[in-house]
Design an enzyme around this catalytic site. Structure first.
Site, short mmCIF file in Angstrom:
data_model
loop_
_atom_site.label_atom_id
_atom_site.label_comp_id
_atom_site.label_asym_id
_atom_site.label_seq_id
_atom_site.Cartn_x
_atom_site.Cartn_y
_atom_site.Cartn_z
N ASP A 92 0.86 -1.17 0.00
CA ASP A 92 0.00 0.00 0.00
C ASP A 92 0.90 1.23 0.00
O ASP A 92 2.07 1.17 0.39
CB ASP A 92 -0.94 -0.02 1.22
CG ASP A 92 -2.13 0.93 1.01
OD1 ASP A 92 -3.00 0.96 1.87
OD2 ASP A 92 -2.16 1.63 -0.03
N SER A 93 0.33 2.35 -0.45
CA SER A 93 1.18 3.49 -0.85
C SER A 93 1.46 4.47 0.28
O SER A 93 2.26 5.40 0.11
CB SER A 93 0.47 4.24 -1.99
OG SER A 93 -0.89 4.46 -1.63
N PHE A 96 -3.12 6.31 3.21
CA PHE A 96 -4.14 5.90 4.18
C PHE A 96 -3.53 5.76 5.57
O PHE A 96 -4.09 6.22 6.56
CB PHE A 96 -4.75 4.56 3.75
CG PHE A 96 -5.81 4.06 4.69
CD1 PHE A 96 -5.50 3.17 5.70
CD2 PHE A 96 -7.12 4.51 4.57
CE1 PHE A 96 -6.49 2.71 6.58
CE2 PHE A 96 -8.11 4.06 5.43
CZ PHE A 96 -7.80 3.16 6.44
N ASP A 146 -2.68 8.01 -2.81
CA ASP A 146 -4.00 8.62 -2.85
C ASP A 146 -4.34 9.22 -1.49
O ASP A 146 -3.59 9.07 -0.52
CB ASP A 146 -5.05 7.57 -3.22
CG ASP A 146 -5.12 6.45 -2.18
OD1 ASP A 146 -4.12 6.24 -1.46
OD2 ASP A 146 -6.18 5.82 -2.06
N GLN A 189 -11.79 6.31 -5.84
CA GLN A 189 -12.29 7.02 -4.68
C GLN A 189 -13.69 7.56 -4.99
O GLN A 189 -14.28 7.18 -6.01
CB GLN A 189 -11.33 8.15 -4.28
CG GLN A 189 -9.98 7.66 -3.74
CD GLN A 189 -10.07 6.95 -2.40
OE1 GLN A 189 -11.11 6.98 -1.72
NE2 GLN A 189 -8.98 6.29 -2.01
N GLY A 216 -11.37 3.99 -0.16
CA GLY A 216 -12.36 4.85 0.47
C GLY A 216 -13.48 4.11 1.16
O GLY A 216 -14.48 4.70 1.57
N ASP A 266 -7.59 -7.57 1.35
CA ASP A 266 -6.62 -7.62 2.46
C ASP A 266 -7.35 -7.13 3.71
O ASP A 266 -8.21 -6.23 3.60
CB ASP A 266 -5.41 -6.71 2.19
CG ASP A 266 -5.66 -5.28 2.66
OD1 ASP A 266 -6.25 -4.51 1.88
OD2 ASP A 266 -5.31 -4.96 3.83
N CYS A 304 -10.49 -28.11 9.77
CA CYS A 304 -9.26 -27.33 9.60
C CYS A 304 -8.03 -28.21 9.77
O CYS A 304 -7.99 -29.07 10.66
CB CYS A 304 -9.23 -26.19 10.63
SG CYS A 304 -7.88 -25.01 10.35
N CYS A 306 -4.92 -26.80 10.16
CA CYS A 306 -3.83 -25.96 10.69
C CYS A 306 -3.21 -26.64 11.90
O CYS A 306 -3.75 -27.61 12.45
CB CYS A 306 -4.36 -24.57 11.06
SG CYS A 306 -5.11 -24.48 12.70
N CYS A 309 -5.48 -26.93 15.00
CA CYS A 309 -6.57 -27.91 14.91
C CYS A 309 -6.07 -29.34 14.76
O CYS A 309 -6.76 -30.28 15.18
CB CYS A 309 -7.49 -27.55 13.75
SG CYS A 309 -8.34 -26.00 14.00
N HIS A 335 -4.50 -20.39 12.67
CA HIS A 335 -5.82 -20.97 12.39
C HIS A 335 -6.69 -20.01 11.58
O HIS A 335 -7.33 -20.38 10.59
CB HIS A 335 -6.54 -21.34 13.69
CG HIS A 335 -8.00 -21.58 13.46
ND1 HIS A 335 -8.48 -22.77 12.96
CD2 HIS A 335 -9.06 -20.75 13.59
CE1 HIS A 335 -9.78 -22.68 12.79
NE2 HIS A 335 -10.16 -21.46 13.16
C1 LIG Z 1 -11.92 0.40 9.82
O1 LIG Z 1 -10.87 -0.53 10.14
C2 LIG Z 1 -9.58 0.00 9.97
O2 LIG Z 1 -9.42 0.42 8.63
C3 LIG Z 1 -8.51 -0.43 7.94
C4 LIG Z 1 -9.28 -1.25 6.96
N1 LIG Z 1 -9.93 -0.39 5.99
C5 LIG Z 1 -9.27 0.17 4.97
N2 LIG Z 1 -9.85 1.01 4.10
C6 LIG Z 1 -8.88 1.44 3.26
C7 LIG Z 1 -8.90 2.36 2.22
C8 LIG Z 1 -7.69 2.66 1.55
C9 LIG Z 1 -7.64 3.66 0.50
O3 LIG Z 1 -8.64 4.30 0.14
N3 LIG Z 1 -6.44 3.91 -0.07
C10 LIG Z 1 -5.31 3.25 0.30
N4 LIG Z 1 -4.14 3.54 -0.32
N5 LIG Z 1 -5.31 2.29 1.24
C11 LIG Z 1 -6.49 2.00 1.90
C12 LIG Z 1 -6.48 1.05 2.94
C13 LIG Z 1 -7.67 0.79 3.63
N6 LIG Z 1 -7.95 -0.02 4.71
C14 LIG Z 1 -7.81 -1.27 8.96
O4 LIG Z 1 -6.54 -0.73 9.16
C15 LIG Z 1 -8.61 -1.13 10.22
O5 LIG Z 1 -7.82 -0.79 11.30
ZN LIG Z 2 -7.39 -24.52 12.48
#
Ligand SMILES: CO[C@@H]1O[C@H](CNc2nc3cc4c(=O)[nH]c(N)nc4cc3[nH]2)[C@@H](O)[C@H]1O
Ligand SMILES: [Zn+2]
Length: 372
Positions: A92-93, A96, A146, A189, A216, A266, A304, A306, A309, A335
């Site tokens: 990721d860049s 965020f 972004d 976005q 977003g 992710d 499972c 793992c 388990c 797990h």
């Molecule tokens: C609400 O829970 C928290 O929120 C994060 C999960 N939600 C999330 N939305 C995202 C949006 C973007 C985005 O618009 N741009 C870039 N570059 N990366 C992103 C990464 C993101 N991650 C977890 O860290 C959790 O702690």
């Molecule tokens: Zn397991």
């Protein structure tokens, strides 16, 4: 090898199964990426991550630029060698993470200036700096720099932020160094505003990327608004390119998003839950600290394979968490990641077999049925 590409294999309604071809291997989709924020999937060796069937992992520019820094990563042979992961890595860049982690930060039209949450030192990220750092990390998939606006936000604020992110997407693309099997993803976005999402998709597809992320979201808007935003956003994206929903989600989120045409995910949930005694299973979640597990000799899940388990019992996991033993978070993270990978394999097989609706109904019924 050509540029990175996603090749379709089967569809079932809006859902898609395919393969992401990269310089570091081929990944079946839909796929869930374990989060390896600072060059480690917390509490896991990479042998354990590989044993769960994970194909691609996520790293974070923000964390790695602060510690150990791109220069030290390079001295350790690059992120793949440093982590002991030869498969694809998506980074990721940083934008965020700055907004959600950086203590003090100043956003301007050119980028972001911020103080490290680790030692307060001053840093700057721009589309060019972020793209260069991801290149230095040898990221297989580079994300555009972004701005993800915090919700709730006015439509005007969302529009300004989206327009800024689209300008930054063009600069990120300009700074990207194309290499066979490597790719860069644009990030859509526009909050939950349909017209803004449409404008963002148009802007990104005119620039052209190897894949498209939906950003977003998963910022507190709730599942219903997330799904309704996906309903009108994914169909606008090119059928021939991978689609990645950032930061998502629970098993129910993943199923619903795959049904709406998403290929890649992710989320910190399975790893964060593993450290806080929460187990994900086919029958919903379990709190392993709960006394009802103290004498339960069954595995967490009968389905499972793992280490938790196959070798241990719920009673042992309960004991480990009650004793604050480090092995507790290790086994339960293992797990949870194994469960997420098994879930994605089940969903993928249903798309290929053409019976996703029936499989989805069974998954939801089991989640609602409660513990065995
Ligand atoms: C609400 O829970 C928290 O929120 C994060 C999960 N939600 C999330 N939305 C995202 C949006 C973007 C985005 O618009 N741009 C870039 N570059 N990366 C992103 C990464 C993101 N991650 C977890 O860290 C959790 O702690
Ligand atoms: Zn397991």
């Amino acid at each position: 090898m050509n540029d990175m590409r996603w090749i379709a294999e089967a569809t079932c309604g809006q859902a898609r199964a395919g393969h992401l071809h990269t310089a570091h291997g081929v990944v079946p989709t839909p796929t869930f990426m374990p989060v390896g924020t600072a060059g480690t999937v917390k509490a896991m060796t990479m042998d354990a991550v590989r044993s769960t069937g994970a194909g691609i992992v996520l790293g974070n520019t923000y964390h790695l630029m602060l510690r150990p820094g791109p220069e030290r990563v390079r001295k350790m042979g690059g992120l793949h060698k440093m982590m002991d992961w030869s498969g694809p890595i998506l980074t990721d860049s940083g934008g965020f993470q700055v907004m959600s982690l950086g203590a003090l930060r100043k956003l301007d039209q050119d980028g972001v200036t911020f103080n490290s949450h680790i030692d307060g030192s001053k840093h700057r990220l721009t589309p060019e700096i972020s793209t260069e750092i991801q290149h230095a990390l040898d990221a297989t998939i580079t994300m555009c720099f972004d701005e993800c606006p915090a919700l709730p936000a006015t439509p005007e604020r969302i529009e300004q932020s989206m327009a800024l992110s689209m300008r930054w997407a063009a600069r990120s693309r300009e700074a990207f160094i194309a290499r066979p099997g490597y790719g860069q993803f644009g990030i859509v976005q526009g909050g939950t505003e349909r017209e803004l999402r449409e404008r963002s998709v148009k802007a990104l597809t005119e620039i052209g990327f190897e894949g498209y992320a939906i950003g977003g979201l998963a910022v507190g808007e709730g599942q219903e608004l997330m799904f309704s935003t996906l309903d009108y956003t994914t169909p606008l994206l090119p059928d021939s390119h991978a689609r990645y929903l950032m930061g998502v989600g629970t098993p129910d989120d993943l199923l619903g998003a795959v049904e709406r045409g998403v290929d890649m995910f992710d989320c910190v949930m399975p790893t964060r839950a593993g450290r806080t005694a929460r187990a994900y299973t086919e029958r919903g979640t379990l709190n392993m600290r709960n006394a009802r597990h103290a004498d339960d000799l069954r595995p967490i899940s009968p389905h499972c394979d793992c280490l938790a388990c196959s070798r241990h019992s719920r009673a042992y996991l309960h004991h480990l968490f009650r004793s604050n033993e480090i092995l507790g978070p290790m086994l339960l993270t293992w797990h949870n990641l194994a469960y997420y990978q098994r879930l994605m394999r089940t969903i993928r097989a249903a798309i290929v077999a053409g019976n996703l609706p029936e499989t989805a109904a069974k998954l939801r019924a089991d989640w609602a049925a409660g513990d065995w």
